[in-house]
Design a protein around this motif. Sequence first.
Motif, mmCIF file in Angstrom:
data_model
loop_
_atom_site.group_PDB
_atom_site.id
_atom_site.type_symbol
_atom_site.label_atom_id
_atom_site.label_comp_id
_atom_site.label_asym_id
_atom_site.label_seq_id
_atom_site.Cartn_x
_atom_site.Cartn_y
_atom_site.Cartn_z
ATOM 1 N N ARG B 177 89.454 47.129 50.147
ATOM 2 C CA ARG B 177 89.870 46.834 51.525
ATOM 3 C C ARG B 177 88.760 47.241 52.498
ATOM 4 N NH1 ARG B 177 94.557 43.923 51.813
ATOM 5 N NH2 ARG B 177 95.101 44.901 53.821
ATOM 6 N N ARG B 178 88.024 48.272 52.147
ATOM 7 C CA ARG B 178 86.888 48.683 52.978
ATOM 8 C C ARG B 178 85.644 48.019 52.397
ATOM 9 N NH1 ARG B 178 86.919 50.471 57.813
ATOM 10 N NH2 ARG B 178 85.210 51.951 57.547
ATOM 11 N N ILE B 179 85.271 46.919 52.976
ATOM 12 C CA ILE B 179 84.153 46.148 52.433
ATOM 13 C C ILE B 179 83.046 46.060 53.469
ATOM 14 C CG2 ILE B 179 83.467 43.924 51.466
ATOM 15 C CD1 ILE B 179 86.457 43.532 50.713
ATOM 16 N N GLY B 180 81.904 46.597 53.133
ATOM 17 C CA GLY B 180 80.791 46.575 54.068
ATOM 18 C C GLY B 180 79.857 45.415 53.800
ATOM 19 N N MET B 181 78.956 45.192 54.745
ATOM 20 C CA MET B 181 77.962 44.148 54.515
ATOM 21 C C MET B 181 76.594 44.585 55.020
ATOM 22 S SD MET B 181 77.907 40.089 55.468
ATOM 23 C CE MET B 181 76.432 39.128 55.091
ATOM 24 N N VAL B 182 75.598 44.403 54.169
ATOM 25 C CA VAL B 182 74.210 44.602 54.584
ATOM 26 C C VAL B 182 73.598 43.213 54.673
ATOM 27 C CG1 VAL B 182 71.978 45.602 54.011
ATOM 28 C CG2 VAL B 182 74.073 46.844 53.454
ATOM 29 N N ALA B 183 73.251 42.814 55.876
ATOM 30 C CA ALA B 183 72.835 41.432 56.106
ATOM 31 C C ALA B 183 71.420 41.342 56.644
ATOM 32 C CB ALA B 183 73.796 40.774 57.090
ATOM 33 N N GLY B 184 70.749 40.259 56.329
ATOM 34 C CA GLY B 184 69.492 39.986 56.997
ATOM 35 C C GLY B 184 69.779 39.761 58.475
ATOM 36 N N ASN B 185 68.849 40.146 59.317
ATOM 37 C CA ASN B 185 69.045 39.983 60.755
ATOM 38 C C ASN B 185 69.469 38.567 61.125
ATOM 39 O OD1 ASN B 185 68.675 42.167 62.654
ATOM 40 N ND2 ASN B 185 66.710 42.469 61.607
ATOM 41 N N PHE B 186 70.554 38.469 61.855
ATOM 42 C CA PHE B 186 71.040 37.144 62.253
ATOM 43 C C PHE B 186 70.003 36.400 63.087
ATOM 44 C CE2 PHE B 186 75.658 38.881 62.125
ATOM 45 C CZ PHE B 186 75.576 38.928 60.741
ATOM 46 N N SER B 187 69.228 37.144 63.835
ATOM 47 C CA SER B 187 68.264 36.510 64.729
ATOM 48 C C SER B 187 67.154 35.787 63.975
ATOM 49 C CB SER B 187 67.639 37.563 65.642
ATOM 50 O OG SER B 187 66.991 38.546 64.846
ATOM 51 N N ILE B 188 66.945 36.163 62.735
ATOM 52 C CA ILE B 188 65.883 35.490 61.993
ATOM 53 C C ILE B 188 66.413 34.708 60.805
ATOM 54 C CG2 ILE B 188 64.055 37.112 62.582
ATOM 55 C CD1 ILE B 188 64.588 38.283 59.696
ATOM 56 N N SER B 189 67.708 34.828 60.550
ATOM 57 C CA SER B 189 68.248 34.120 59.404
ATOM 58 C C SER B 189 69.666 33.661 59.676
ATOM 59 C CB SER B 189 68.204 35.028 58.161
ATOM 60 O OG SER B 189 68.916 34.432 57.102
ATOM 61 N N ASP B 190 69.805 32.409 60.012
ATOM 62 C CA ASP B 190 71.149 31.903 60.239
ATOM 63 C C ASP B 190 71.898 31.797 58.918
ATOM 64 O OD1 ASP B 190 69.323 29.862 59.570
ATOM 65 O OD2 ASP B 190 70.818 28.365 60.120
#
Lengths: 334, 334
Positions: B177-190
């Motif tokens: 239920r506690r699910i995190g996300m490590v994402a590439g920067n939205f500003s450089i990767s849609d």
Amino acid sequence: MSTIFDVAKLAGVSTATVSRVINSPEMVRTQTREKVTRAMKICNYKYNSLARGFATKQSNTIGLIIPTINNPVFAESTRGVQDYADVRKTQVILGNTYYQYDQEKTLVDTLREKQVDGLIITTTNPRGNILKTLADENYPFVLLYSTIKTGPFWAVGIDNYRGGYKVTDHFISLGHRRIGMVAGNFSISDRSFHRWHGYRQCLLDHGIAYDKNLLIQTDYSLTEGQGSVKTLLSLADPPTAIFCSNDYLALGAMKGARERGLKLPKDLSIAGFDDIEIASYVIPALTTIRQPAYEMGKLGAELLFQRMENPARPIQRMLGTELIVRDSTARVPG
Amino acid sequence: MSTIFDVAKLAGVSTATVSRVINSPEMVRTQTREKVTRAMKICNYKYNSLARGFATKQSNTIGLIIPTINNPVFAESTRGVQDYADVRKTQVILGNTYYQYDQEKTLVDTLREKQVDGLIITTTNPRGNILKTLADENYPFVLLYSTIKTGPFWAVGIDNYRGGYKVTDHFISLGHRRIGMVAGNFSISDRSFHRWHGYRQCLLDHGIAYDKNLLIQTDYSLTEGQGSVKTLLSLADPPTAIFCSNDYLALGAMKGARERGLKLPKDLSIAGFDDIEIASYVIPALTTIRQPAYEMGKLGAELLFQRMENPARPIQRMLGTELIVRDSTARVPG
DNA sequence: TTGTAGGCGTTATCAG
DNA sequence: CTGATAACGCCTACAA
């Protein structure tokens, strides 16, 4: 598409002047320059550097020939080449040989037809005809990942022999005596051959008889590493340590060993070669030989430009390697 | 260096004939052809395809713009592009943007000056001016790793939204239920943005409130993955599962989590995106979304040629993805 | 500081 | 089936 001719007409100057504001703006009066710049904007002029290359016999393009871009170590040196090429305002055309000599030949020919200013090659065979011909025709090229320390070719590389020696010495210092090797095929990689040579010599120097059954030559890939280790482990007297001639092979070997139920590094020590970035992220972290791939690419490009500008006597540069001891190697079991 | 002119003189024919034996040998009498071939050999004639490009306005070269060749997923699609280009007898010039939009601009300009026949771009910003301008000028290009399913651009990509959704759904089905996300920067990767969108929507669809503290945007790299996971784990109410928007991030995260003393996947589930080759070789083997990188590159190249030959209405192709469940994800602890 | 004109190697058009 | 010749877009002496 408009040309300098259109621009010249519009600006009321000659094409020579337009060419000058492009290539040496300081040579033309400010007022004229602005007139031309304005005209260029108006006709949405786009420079044609191919035409320039044709006229000057310089394409501002170099060719880079590597075994395969999929091996991270080549990706890294490729980046080095590109970054330096970039500062010299030149582009790089990339070609993969997939370790096939005739593909190397094809690439060299194609790229020369394209009039690249020079070539950077990670060759499959440093003694073959391709390089000889190139040198005979005085064509500018430099070898990357070269094993050659001397002779007529420009080259940058590392001492693969010493690398192989260091790894083996490390194994021996941990008490290992049965040390196997999974190597890239000697026929397509003299680098692998030199590493094996170092491995073999180190064994002999320590009074360990060389056993040819402990050597497997194969393709450079994860799957091959995985399979080869199993073959080695099936021997009547299997190795307690395995030297893989690159990290991909080693990573594959780790999986293969585990599939045989071995605990790493307790039951089997494994070492690689290259130190690709991922090597320190796997479990157990991989012991390996670091070779400065990015720097090698960069230096290779530098040398190529040096060679193109001033074809003096050949330069060979050997970069340093380093044994990186991590967790995939341990004392011999028992 | 001899030219067709020299060859013509030596063979006693016109340059036109020489050109013909090169380009359409069937149009010239066998006897003449042989005479010319012989002459070419004698003067060691080398074809100049740059001159040809100049005359025909076709360079037989395409440009490939990617974020960085160091990410194996881009290396793989690059190989796909190259392999297809090869069958079309064209070379590819490679350029890295390093995720910088102005670098993308520079590359597009430089490559166009070089008169590449077309461009394959993994863009940093699909709505920016670069692509718009290109399209306005009717310049042939196709987008790779595109998030765009419709509109004026030729493109091939995958459904990043669904990919993100699938991973999250998988986590939830394991009780997380506690699910995190490590994402590439939205500003450089849609792409990263779309993956996040799928992640978020899936949470909501399952009645799980979205918590923005569980999202970290960062650069795509092993080190960043390693660091980001620690930040997440330091939260008062840390996640039990983490979705990383690419495999490199995930591999880094695994190391970071372990450095915090966690056992994987028991204490923390981690999933990635891409399914690079190494993903199935690490321990625990990485659960991830497979995207067909090689095929994407190949198809992208195919579409580019199609576009160059027949600029009909734009085609967008979305390739399938697949959730590959391996060992890095497990039921929620406790 | 600027203009004139020939040249780079190949293709393509048009006659023959 | 072959030849003559004008492009192609830019650079670079050389001249002015």
